[in-house]
Scaffold this motif. Structure first.
Motif, PDB file in Angstrom:
ATOM      1  N   GLN A  29     100.183  34.986 123.264  1.00  0.00           N
ATOM      2  CA  GLN A  29     100.082  33.562 123.561  1.00  0.00           C
ATOM      3  C   GLN A  29     100.639  32.750 122.401  1.00  0.00           C
ATOM      4  O   GLN A  29     100.646  33.194 121.247  1.00  0.00           O
ATOM      5  CB  GLN A  29      98.622  33.157 123.782  1.00  0.00           C
ATOM      6  CG  GLN A  29      98.007  33.605 125.083  1.00  0.00           C
ATOM      7  CD  GLN A  29      96.579  33.126 125.193  1.00  0.00           C
ATOM      8  OE1 GLN A  29      95.734  33.415 124.339  1.00  0.00           O
ATOM      9  NE2 GLN A  29      96.278  32.377 126.236  1.00  0.00           N
ATOM     10  N   ASP A  83      93.608  25.477 127.362  1.00  0.00           N
ATOM     11  CA  ASP A  83      94.461  26.561 127.856  1.00  0.00           C
ATOM     12  C   ASP A  83      95.465  25.969 128.841  1.00  0.00           C
ATOM     13  O   ASP A  83      95.077  25.336 129.824  1.00  0.00           O
ATOM     14  CB  ASP A  83      93.610  27.627 128.550  1.00  0.00           C
ATOM     15  CG  ASP A  83      94.464  28.691 129.210  1.00  0.00           C
ATOM     16  OD1 ASP A  83      95.231  29.362 128.497  1.00  0.00           O
ATOM     17  OD2 ASP A  83      94.381  28.839 130.444  1.00  0.00           O
ATOM     18  N   HIS A 119      98.558  26.957 131.458  1.00  0.00           N
ATOM     19  CA  HIS A 119      98.935  28.167 132.179  1.00  0.00           C
ATOM     20  C   HIS A 119      99.636  27.818 133.490  1.00  0.00           C
ATOM     21  O   HIS A 119      99.567  26.679 133.964  1.00  0.00           O
ATOM     22  CB  HIS A 119      97.677  29.002 132.480  1.00  0.00           C
ATOM     23  CG  HIS A 119      96.616  28.223 133.206  1.00  0.00           C
ATOM     24  ND1 HIS A 119      95.709  27.422 132.545  1.00  0.00           N
ATOM     25  CD2 HIS A 119      96.321  28.105 134.526  1.00  0.00           C
ATOM     26  CE1 HIS A 119      94.903  26.842 133.415  1.00  0.00           C
ATOM     27  NE2 HIS A 119      95.265  27.238 134.637  1.00  0.00           N
ATOM     28  N   TYR A 178      96.436  26.808 123.736  1.00  0.00           N
ATOM     29  CA  TYR A 178      96.892  28.172 123.952  1.00  0.00           C
ATOM     30  C   TYR A 178      97.764  28.201 125.216  1.00  0.00           C
ATOM     31  O   TYR A 178      97.402  27.607 126.241  1.00  0.00           O
ATOM     32  CB  TYR A 178      95.708  29.125 124.123  1.00  0.00           C
ATOM     33  CG  TYR A 178      94.930  29.370 122.851  1.00  0.00           C
ATOM     34  CD1 TYR A 178      95.235  30.455 122.030  1.00  0.00           C
ATOM     35  CD2 TYR A 178      93.895  28.523 122.464  1.00  0.00           C
ATOM     36  CE1 TYR A 178      94.530  30.685 120.856  1.00  0.00           C
ATOM     37  CE2 TYR A 178      93.186  28.739 121.292  1.00  0.00           C
ATOM     38  CZ  TYR A 178      93.505  29.826 120.500  1.00  0.00           C
ATOM     39  OH  TYR A 178      92.809  30.050 119.327  1.00  0.00           O
ATOM     40  N   LYS A 179      98.873  28.893 125.149  1.00  0.00           N
ATOM     41  CA  LYS A 179      99.766  28.988 126.307  1.00  0.00           C
ATOM     42  C   LYS A 179     100.568  30.273 126.220  1.00  0.00           C
ATOM     43  O   LYS A 179     101.121  30.591 125.169  1.00  0.00           O
ATOM     44  CB  LYS A 179     100.727  27.790 126.366  1.00  0.00           C
ATOM     45  CG  LYS A 179     101.609  27.778 127.612  1.00  0.00           C
ATOM     46  CD  LYS A 179     102.468  26.521 127.669  1.00  0.00           C
ATOM     47  CE  LYS A 179     103.677  26.628 126.777  1.00  0.00           C
ATOM     48  NZ  LYS A 179     104.659  27.617 127.310  1.00  0.00           N
ATOM     49  N   LYS A 180     100.647  31.004 127.319  1.00  0.00           N
ATOM     50  CA  LYS A 180     101.436  32.231 127.335  1.00  0.00           C
ATOM     51  C   LYS A 180     102.921  31.895 127.385  1.00  0.00           C
ATOM     52  O   LYS A 180     103.330  30.926 128.032  1.00  0.00           O
ATOM     53  CB  LYS A 180     101.055  33.105 128.529  1.00  0.00           C
ATOM     54  CG  LYS A 180      99.738  33.846 128.335  1.00  0.00           C
ATOM     55  CD  LYS A 180      99.566  34.964 129.350  1.00  0.00           C
ATOM     56  CE  LYS A 180      98.331  35.786 129.021  1.00  0.00           C
ATOM     57  NZ  LYS A 180      98.154  36.913 129.973  1.00  0.00           N
TER      58      LYS A 180
END
Length: 395
Positions: free
Chosen positions: A319, A380, A382, A350-352
């Motif tokens: 991430q 988050d 996403h 947070y980010k993939k």
């Protein structure tokens, strides 16, 4: 400024076209694009009293670049000396199209009046535009005669548009190319970027630095960090809600986070706020070629803004982690009985990584609040799951 996005180590090919020679160090020659002198255009008539003859030289550099005979060329991309490209996103956009066909790709101006003066069908040169190789070959054959037909035109991009019209090729519009014919702060434009890859930025010598308390170059260097980390997600907006504290959250990934008191609809938040003036230095909202909203007039709804300070990769979860620190600005007293966003100092997002984001149909990413305590909010971001949406419920 070129070194922010120009990548010689990846063998990017390009030319800087000048009308006179300049001295440069050998070390600079290794890092920057090749420098060449454009051809003499004194034989061409130029009758526009407000413009400059250099517009003719600039319009011919696509043909002059073609004549260099580079091999395995699919596209010719043109930009001004104050244009910054997000190279990976440029490639993503062009990969959607068949380079063996005639394509003229770019975007129009943010200024409605500029588009009326020139054309909504013209790709503005400052925002940059791309011409497929076979179209460049066709252009090269007719361009000099085409230029002779339009001595009254102002600039290089409207001459290019005139030649595209003679060839019968319309503009294929991609909204990630940004002319930025505005003055002041483009915060409102970046914080509510269209759901499309950010391809280019222009007029960075006219607008304010995109990060506060930095020079223009420092601000671009700051943006280059998330640009290299996750170019596909750069400046993409997500909207979610902290229902317990009655807050609306807008994340412009890699740039800024906004917290608004109250529950505001996505339809409102996805519309750029007018933090800028139009090209005629007026605040008339009718001067823009897109919908805008006024800066919040209710003192309780003035957004609390958190700007990017750092970003990196969490290897264990694959991430990105980006941190945004509050921008201390004056906020009038608010009598609403709800949580005070000023008590939050830091937002972590947070980010993939999602390099294939734009291979799918366009959709805004979703987000959710993971935690909000000890002066820090954790979010988050996403890809939306089935049935997930930015639900406002009862306001």
């Amino acid at each position: 400024m070129e070194l922010i996005w120009w990548r010689p180590e990846l063998e990017m090919r390009g030319v800087v076209w000048l009308d006179n020679r300049v001295e440069s160090l050998e070390s600079e020659k290794m890092m920057l694009p090749e420098v060449r002198i454009s051809g003499d255009t004194s034989k061409f008539a130029y009758k526009n009293r407000k413009g400059r003859r250099a517009a003719i030289r600039i319009s011919r550099v696509v043909s002059e670049t073609l004549r260099l005979g580079m091999e395995n060329v699919r596209w010719f991309v043109m930009g001004d000396d104050d244009t910054v490209f997000v190279t990976d996103n440029l490639v993503r956009v062009l990969n959607k199209y068949d380079h063996n066909q005639f394509y003229y790709i770019g975007s129009s101006s943010e200024s409605h009046l500029q588009n009326l003066r020139f054309s909504y069908g013209m790709a503005y040169g400052g925002g940059g535009f791309a011409i497929s190789y076979p179209l460049a070959k066709a252009l090269e054959k007719i361009q000099d005669q085409c230029i002779q037909n339009y001595p009254e035109l102002y600039g290089s991009d409207d001459r290019m548009h005139a030649c595209m019209s003679e060839l019968g090729v319309p503009l294929t519009k991609e909204v990630g190319f940004h002319q930025y014919d505005v003055y002041g702060s483009i915060f409102g434009l970046l914080a509510a970027h269209p759901i499309a890859p950010l391809v280019s930025l222009h007029h960075l010598d006219v607008i304010e630095p995109i990060f506060p308390k930095m020079t223009r170059v420092e601000a671009l260097q700051q943006l280059a960090i998330p640009m290299k980390l996750d170019s596909a997600g750069l400046i993409q907006q997500s909207i979610c809600y902290d229902r317990e504290n009655k807050l609306t959250v807008s994340v412009s990934w890699g740039f800024a986070v906004q917290l608004f008191r109250g529950i505001l609809s996505p339809r409102e938040i996805e519309m750029p706020s007018r933090t800028f003036f139009n090209w005629d230095r007026k605040s008339d909202y009718r001067g823009y070629s897109f919908n805008t909203r006024p800066v919040m007039r209710n003192p309780c709804q003035k957004p609390f803004i958190f700007y990017l300070t750092r970003s990196g990769i969490v290897v264990s979860s694959n991430q990105t982690l980006s941190q945004y620190k509050i921008h201390h600005d004056s906020h009038p007293d608010c009598e609403w009985e709800m949580a005070d966003p000023a008590k939050i100092d830091m937002v972590e997002v947070y980010k993939k990584l999602d390099p294939h984001l734009w291979d799918k149909s366009p959709r805004r990413n979703c987000c959710r609040i993971l935690n909000s305590a000890n002066k820090k909010m954790v979010i988050d971001v996403h890809v939306c799951s089935e049935g997930e949406m930015s639900y406002i419920g009862n306001r």
